[in-house]
Design a protein around this motif. Structure first.
Motif, PDB file in Angstrom:
ATOM      1  N   LYS A 141      95.365   9.360  28.521  1.00  0.00           N
ATOM      2  CA  LYS A 141      95.831   8.072  29.067  1.00  0.00           C
ATOM      3  C   LYS A 141      96.292   8.237  30.513  1.00  0.00           C
ATOM      4  CE  LYS A 141      96.873   5.783  24.831  1.00  0.00           C
ATOM      5  NZ  LYS A 141      97.720   5.787  23.676  1.00  0.00           N
ATOM      6  N   GLU A 144      93.281   8.528  32.684  1.00  0.00           N
ATOM      7  CA  GLU A 144      92.703   7.193  32.929  1.00  0.00           C
ATOM      8  C   GLU A 144      93.475   6.475  34.035  1.00  0.00           C
ATOM      9  OE1 GLU A 144      90.776   5.987  28.597  1.00  0.00           O
ATOM     10  OE2 GLU A 144      92.577   4.965  29.289  1.00  0.00           O
TER      11      GLU A 144
ATOM     12  N   THR B  41      91.390  -6.310  25.890  1.00  0.00           N
ATOM     13  CA  THR B  41      91.637  -4.988  26.501  1.00  0.00           C
ATOM     14  C   THR B  41      90.319  -4.298  26.825  1.00  0.00           C
ATOM     15  OG1 THR B  41      93.736  -4.785  25.371  1.00  0.00           O
ATOM     16  CG2 THR B  41      92.728  -2.726  26.098  1.00  0.00           C
ATOM     17  N   THR B  42      89.363  -4.400  25.901  1.00  0.00           N
ATOM     18  CA  THR B  42      88.049  -3.782  26.139  1.00  0.00           C
ATOM     19  C   THR B  42      87.416  -4.355  27.396  1.00  0.00           C
ATOM     20  OG1 THR B  42      87.797  -3.524  23.771  1.00  0.00           O
ATOM     21  CG2 THR B  42      85.789  -3.363  25.070  1.00  0.00           C
ATOM     22  N   ARG B  45      89.006  -2.836  30.385  1.00  0.00           N
ATOM     23  CA  ARG B  45      88.597  -1.429  30.507  1.00  0.00           C
ATOM     24  C   ARG B  45      87.164  -1.319  31.046  1.00  0.00           C
ATOM     25  NH1 ARG B  45      91.490   2.589  28.204  1.00  0.00           N
ATOM     26  NH2 ARG B  45      89.614   3.766  27.676  1.00  0.00           N
ATOM     27  N   SER B  48      87.291  -2.125  34.777  1.00  0.00           N
ATOM     28  CA  SER B  48      87.882  -1.034  35.579  1.00  0.00           C
ATOM     29  C   SER B  48      87.003   0.210  35.610  1.00  0.00           C
ATOM     30  CB  SER B  48      89.256  -0.671  35.018  1.00  0.00           C
ATOM     31  OG  SER B  48      89.102  -0.090  33.739  1.00  0.00           O
ATOM     32  N   LEU B  50      86.594   2.214  32.985  1.00  0.00           N
ATOM     33  CA  LEU B  50      87.047   3.217  32.017  1.00  0.00           C
ATOM     34  C   LEU B  50      86.126   3.278  30.797  1.00  0.00           C
ATOM     35  CD1 LEU B  50      90.930   2.682  32.060  1.00  0.00           C
ATOM     36  CD2 LEU B  50      89.633   4.569  33.058  1.00  0.00           C
ATOM     37  N   GLU B  51      85.430   2.172  30.542  1.00  0.00           N
ATOM     38  CA  GLU B  51      84.451   2.173  29.450  1.00  0.00           C
ATOM     39  C   GLU B  51      83.157   1.553  29.931  1.00  0.00           C
ATOM     40  OE1 GLU B  51      85.440   0.993  25.421  1.00  0.00           O
ATOM     41  OE2 GLU B  51      87.530   1.488  25.861  1.00  0.00           O
ATOM     42  N   PHE B  70      98.535  -1.188  32.056  1.00  0.00           N
ATOM     43  CA  PHE B  70      97.894  -0.880  30.772  1.00  0.00           C
ATOM     44  C   PHE B  70      98.737  -1.451  29.634  1.00  0.00           C
ATOM     45  CE2 PHE B  70      96.459   2.289  33.754  1.00  0.00           C
ATOM     46  CZ  PHE B  70      95.135   2.498  33.429  1.00  0.00           C
TER      47      PHE B  70
END
Lengths: 241, 186
Positions: A141, A144, B41-42, B45, B48, B50-51, B70
């Protein structure tokens, strides 16, 4: 503390009584004789030459082992393929008896840098494994967070990775210091490198000087303790708050 | 400007986002709404980086930089609020951080390690951390969790005042001034 001192004094007394009862200077010498041998030894310049020769090599070997262990752990963390490639090497270094390395190095390089290389070989896997373990336990985390906020790599290493790795490095240090000294000196005994603690221990064995042997053993114990304490003090100075 | 086109994402055969399409303009504030577990949230993410989305495109008019609150605080527990902010934005001075944090927090709390702060205080540190970081897009995921109504209002005012020209995407169940935002349902 008082209790500890009393226990140690009690054991020293048992040792002295044992020496009186055995009454054989080769089999067992008492603490007073060891102390007197030590006092005699420290007055000779050869004692300090041996101490400097041995410790300089072991310290260099430890530092080289630490730095290479940390560096390769970092590379392995970044590149799992390197981790897989290095795994058998690290397992080999851990599993093979130190004495085999001592003989191999003796054949290949002679005895001048033997204790340095042995300390390196002993310290490297400890630091490699511990650092890698710490890196693998880094909080994803927080990584990230660093990614989103585009935190500079050096800051990321300093604040996120170092915080995660620090306790692992500390336990590696506690383990490695004593092992480096013990293995380094064992290598000197086998390699009979001149002007070394190991060689002095070997000479004590040849001449059945048990008092000198125990005096050198006491010196090694003291050095090992001091070495660990000094490194831990230095290391605690960089502890993340 | 940011355009999301047909963004889809699923985990273990469970669809979380299905062909989500939307355009977000600079200087505008968006409130992402939808029940829990719907993929808010997904979505943040994926935006950004991150996913990765299973399919679809995200287009930006230039390579964007992000600030984010977050769902979890993600603070460095041993550092104080000022140090936590300077960790993500080292260009800020201690004085700037102190001044900004004091708008939402009691100044006496600023020099304590954040592990000693309450949940609500920590949340406000996260808000200031995100708002002070220079970025093009602000992604705030439940920033008001643990804040009472008064502090929620103060924090929201702070966010609005510090948005500047950035795109603001906010996911929150606890928002009173809903009119400030363009609402987007997932």
């Amino acid at each position: 503390m008082k209790k500890k001192v009393l226990i140690i004094l009690g054991w020293i007394l048992v040792w002295q009584i044992g020496a009186i009862l055995v009454n054989n200077k080769i089999l067992l010498v008492g603490p007073l004789q060891v102390l007197s041998a030590l006092f005699f030894m420290i007055q000779k310049s050869a004692f300090w030459t041996s101490l400097t020769f041995t410790m300089s090599r072991i310290i260099l070997g430890t530092i080289a082992g630490m730095l290479s262990g940390i560096l390769f752990a970092w590379i392995s963390y970044q590149k799992p393929l390197i981790k897989d490639i290095l795994q058998p090497v690290v397992l080999f270094l851990k599993a093979v008896p130190v004495v085999s390395f001592i003989v191999l190095i003796l054949i290949a390089f002679g005895n001048t840098i033997l204790s340095l290389l042995i300390s390196l070989i002993v310290v490297f896997p400890i630091f490699y494994i511990n650092t890698l373990e710490g890196l693998l336990h880094t909080d994803i985390k927080m990584l990230e967070l660093a990614e989103v906020f585009e935190i500079k790599p050096l800051n990321k290493i300093k604040v996120i990775y170092f915080r995660s790795v620090y306790p692992y490095l500390l336990s590696a240090l506690e383990l490695a210091c004593g092992m480096a000294i013990k293995s380094g000196i064992a290598a000197e005994v086998i390699g009979q490198a001149r002007n070394t603690i190991g060689n002095n221990i070997y000479q004590s064995k040849i001449y059945f000087s048990t008092d000198e042997l125990l005096a050198w053993t006491f010196v090694v114990l003291l050095l090992s303790w001091l070495y660990e304490k000094i490194l831990l003090i230095l290391f605690r100075k960089v502890e993340p708050k | 400007m940011m355009i999301l086109e047909n963004i889809s994402k699923s985990y273990d055969h469970k669809t979380v986002l299905s062909s989500f399409t939307c355009r977000f303009d600079d200087k505008k504030s968006y409130l992402i709404q939808g029940p829990s577990g719907i993929g808010k949230t997904t979505l943040l993410r994926i935006i950004s980086g991150l996913e990765k989305a299973d399919s679809g495109n995200i287009r930006f008019d230039k390579k964007p930089s992000f600030s984010m609150v977050f769902q979890e605080d993600r603070l460095i527990e041993d550092l104080n609020a000022i140090e936590n902010i300077r960790f993500v934005t080292p260009e800020l001075t201690k004085e700037q951080c102190t001044e900004e944090l004091s708008r939402l927090l009691d100044p006496e709390q600023l020099n304590k390690p954040v592990r000693e702060l309450s949940g609500g205080m920590r949340r406000r540190v996260c808000i200031v951390r995100a708002m002070l970081h220079p970025s093009d897009i602000l992604l705030l995921d439940e920033p008001f969790a643990g804040l009472d109504a008064d502090n929620r209002r103060i924090a929201l005012d702070y966010i609005i005042n510090h948005q500047n020209n950035r795109i603001l995407l906010l996911c929150s169940h606890e928002i009173d001034q809903i009119d400030t935002f363009e609402q987007i349902r997932i």
